[in-house]
Write a protein that holds these residues in place. Structure first.
Motif, PDB file in Angstrom:
ATOM      1  N   MET A  89       0.870  -1.165   0.000  1.00  0.00           N
ATOM      2  CA  MET A  89       0.000   0.000   0.000  1.00  0.00           C
ATOM      3  C   MET A  89       0.913   1.222   0.000  1.00  0.00           C
ATOM      4  O   MET A  89       1.810   1.332   0.825  1.00  0.00           O
ATOM      5  N   ARG A  90       0.702   2.117  -0.930  1.00  0.00           N
ATOM      6  CA  ARG A  90       1.558   3.305  -1.079  1.00  0.00           C
ATOM      7  C   ARG A  90       1.137   4.403  -0.107  1.00  0.00           C
ATOM      8  O   ARG A  90       1.951   4.980   0.579  1.00  0.00           O
ATOM      9  N   ARG A  91      -0.161   4.743  -0.085  1.00  0.00           N
ATOM     10  CA  ARG A  91      -0.617   5.846   0.768  1.00  0.00           C
ATOM     11  C   ARG A  91      -2.138   5.799   0.934  1.00  0.00           C
ATOM     12  O   ARG A  91      -2.837   5.143   0.182  1.00  0.00           O
ATOM     13  N   GLU A  92      -2.594   6.564   1.916  1.00  0.00           N
ATOM     14  CA  GLU A  92      -4.027   6.801   2.114  1.00  0.00           C
ATOM     15  C   GLU A  92      -4.264   8.292   1.921  1.00  0.00           C
ATOM     16  O   GLU A  92      -3.482   9.110   2.418  1.00  0.00           O
ATOM     17  N   ARG A  93      -5.318   8.626   1.207  1.00  0.00           N
ATOM     18  CA  ARG A  93      -5.674  10.032   1.006  1.00  0.00           C
ATOM     19  C   ARG A  93      -6.819  10.346   1.962  1.00  0.00           C
ATOM     20  O   ARG A  93      -7.794   9.599   2.051  1.00  0.00           O
ATOM     21  N   PHE A  94      -6.674  11.459   2.680  1.00  0.00           N
ATOM     22  CA  PHE A  94      -7.661  11.843   3.685  1.00  0.00           C
ATOM     23  C   PHE A  94      -8.542  12.977   3.186  1.00  0.00           C
ATOM     24  O   PHE A  94      -8.127  13.786   2.355  1.00  0.00           O
ATOM     25  N   ILE A  95      -9.744  13.044   3.719  1.00  0.00           N
ATOM     26  CA  ILE A  95     -10.701  14.089   3.370  1.00  0.00           C
ATOM     27  C   ILE A  95     -10.353  15.366   4.128  1.00  0.00           C
ATOM     28  O   ILE A  95      -9.972  15.309   5.305  1.00  0.00           O
ATOM     29  N   ASN A  96     -10.485  16.502   3.465  1.00  0.00           N
ATOM     30  CA  ASN A  96     -10.298  17.806   4.112  1.00  0.00           C
ATOM     31  C   ASN A  96     -11.658  18.360   4.520  1.00  0.00           C
ATOM     32  O   ASN A  96     -12.648  18.193   3.800  1.00  0.00           O
ATOM     33  N   ASP A  97     -11.709  19.048   5.666  1.00  0.00           N
ATOM     34  CA  ASP A  97     -12.968  19.660   6.115  1.00  0.00           C
ATOM     35  C   ASP A  97     -13.214  20.968   5.372  1.00  0.00           C
ATOM     36  O   ASP A  97     -12.450  21.341   4.474  1.00  0.00           O
ATOM     37  N   ASP A  98     -14.273  21.677   5.728  1.00  0.00           N
ATOM     38  CA  ASP A  98     -14.658  22.921   5.052  1.00  0.00           C
ATOM     39  C   ASP A  98     -13.599  24.010   5.142  1.00  0.00           C
ATOM     40  O   ASP A  98     -13.552  24.909   4.313  1.00  0.00           O
TER      41      ASP A  98
ATOM     42  N   GLU B   5      -9.509   7.492  -0.134  1.00  0.00           N
ATOM     43  CA  GLU B   5      -9.034   6.455  -1.057  1.00  0.00           C
ATOM     44  C   GLU B   5      -7.679   5.931  -0.617  1.00  0.00           C
ATOM     45  O   GLU B   5      -6.973   6.576   0.157  1.00  0.00           O
ATOM     46  N   ARG B   6      -7.361   4.747  -1.121  1.00  0.00           N
ATOM     47  CA  ARG B   6      -6.063   4.128  -0.846  1.00  0.00           C
ATOM     48  C   ARG B   6      -5.372   3.856  -2.182  1.00  0.00           C
ATOM     49  O   ARG B   6      -6.013   3.460  -3.145  1.00  0.00           O
ATOM     50  N   THR B   7      -4.057   4.045  -2.206  1.00  0.00           N
ATOM     51  CA  THR B   7      -3.274   3.805  -3.417  1.00  0.00           C
ATOM     52  C   THR B   7      -2.315   2.650  -3.163  1.00  0.00           C
ATOM     53  O   THR B   7      -1.657   2.599  -2.119  1.00  0.00           O
ATOM     54  N   PHE B   8      -2.258   1.729  -4.126  1.00  0.00           N
ATOM     55  CA  PHE B   8      -1.443   0.526  -4.000  1.00  0.00           C
ATOM     56  C   PHE B   8      -0.415   0.438  -5.117  1.00  0.00           C
ATOM     57  O   PHE B   8      -0.660   0.875  -6.239  1.00  0.00           O
ATOM     58  N   ASP B   9       0.741  -0.162  -4.813  1.00  0.00           N
ATOM     59  CA  ASP B   9       1.765  -0.466  -5.807  1.00  0.00           C
ATOM     60  C   ASP B   9       1.539  -1.892  -6.288  1.00  0.00           C
ATOM     61  O   ASP B   9       1.417  -2.819  -5.469  1.00  0.00           O
ATOM     62  N   LEU B  10       1.488  -2.058  -7.617  1.00  0.00           N
ATOM     63  CA  LEU B  10       1.322  -3.369  -8.222  1.00  0.00           C
ATOM     64  C   LEU B  10       2.425  -3.593  -9.244  1.00  0.00           C
ATOM     65  O   LEU B  10       2.789  -2.676  -9.976  1.00  0.00           O
ATOM     66  N   LYS B  11       2.937  -4.815  -9.315  1.00  0.00           N
ATOM     67  CA  LYS B  11       3.945  -5.164 -10.321  1.00  0.00           C
ATOM     68  C   LYS B  11       3.224  -5.589 -11.593  1.00  0.00           C
ATOM     69  O   LYS B  11       2.436  -6.527 -11.580  1.00  0.00           O
ATOM     70  N   SER B  12       3.497  -4.889 -12.694  1.00  0.00           N
ATOM     71  CA  SER B  12       2.895  -5.204 -13.983  1.00  0.00           C
ATOM     72  C   SER B  12       3.901  -5.972 -14.826  1.00  0.00           C
ATOM     73  O   SER B  12       4.961  -5.454 -15.157  1.00  0.00           O
ATOM     74  N   PHE B  13       3.564  -7.206 -15.183  1.00  0.00           N
ATOM     75  CA  PHE B  13       4.485  -8.017 -15.976  1.00  0.00           C
ATOM     76  C   PHE B  13       4.475  -7.603 -17.438  1.00  0.00           C
ATOM     77  O   PHE B  13       5.484  -7.730 -18.127  1.00  0.00           O
ATOM     78  N   GLU B  14       3.371  -7.088 -17.941  1.00  0.00           N
ATOM     79  CA  GLU B  14       3.307  -6.615 -19.330  1.00  0.00           C
ATOM     80  C   GLU B  14       4.159  -5.362 -19.504  1.00  0.00           C
ATOM     81  O   GLU B  14       4.866  -5.211 -20.498  1.00  0.00           O
ATOM     82  N   LYS B  15       4.091  -4.445 -18.552  1.00  0.00           N
ATOM     83  CA  LYS B  15       4.849  -3.196 -18.626  1.00  0.00           C
ATOM     84  C   LYS B  15       6.282  -3.353 -18.103  1.00  0.00           C
ATOM     85  O   LYS B  15       7.138  -2.533 -18.394  1.00  0.00           O
TER      86      LYS B  15
END
Length: 122
Positions: free
Chosen positions: A23-32, A42-52
């Motif tokens: 897991m690369r990072r979590e994005r947090f919501i900002n208030d008003d 949202e959460r961002t993940f690192d994936l290994k791509s064999f095609e790329k």
């Protein structure tokens, strides 16, 4: 400027087999007032791509739930879309950022996606 729907793609044709890295990072919501809250958007993940032949990053909404995958576990993106964000900076010009997002990230049955395609004829 953003693409209204993004660019839908066939994950298997574009990226081949995908293996979970981290897991690369979590994005947090900002208030008003613009202050960061403890609520995750949202959460961002690192994936290994064999095609790329390299690592890719994919973001999924928090509604997809928390993800726990083993390192190098085969995973599949649900409804992957490439999207853009562009902006203009006075004196610098236009810049465009591309990013990959999906509705969910799920484990794959090893028989569903082969790591290396075979060209055997039956």
């Amino acid at each position: 400027m953003r693409l209204a729907e993004g660019i839908a793609l066939d994950s298997i044709k574009r990226f081949g087999a995908l293996k979970f890295s981290a897991m690369r990072r979590e994005r947090f919501i900002n208030d008003d007032e613009g202050n960061q809250t403890t609520e995750i958007s949202e959460r961002t993940f690192d994936l290994k791509s064999f095609e790329k032949g390299k690592m890719i990053q994919v973001s999924i909404p928090v509604a997809a739930g928390e993800k726990k995958f083993d390192y190098n576990q085969l995973v599949e993106m649900i409804n992957p879309v490439i999207d853009t964000v562009s902006s203009y900076e006075f004196g610098v010009g236009m810049s465009v950022s591309w990013y990959l997002k999906a509705d969910d990230l799920i484990p794959v049955n090893h028989n569903k996606i082969q790591e290396k395609p075979t060209n055997e004829k039956k």
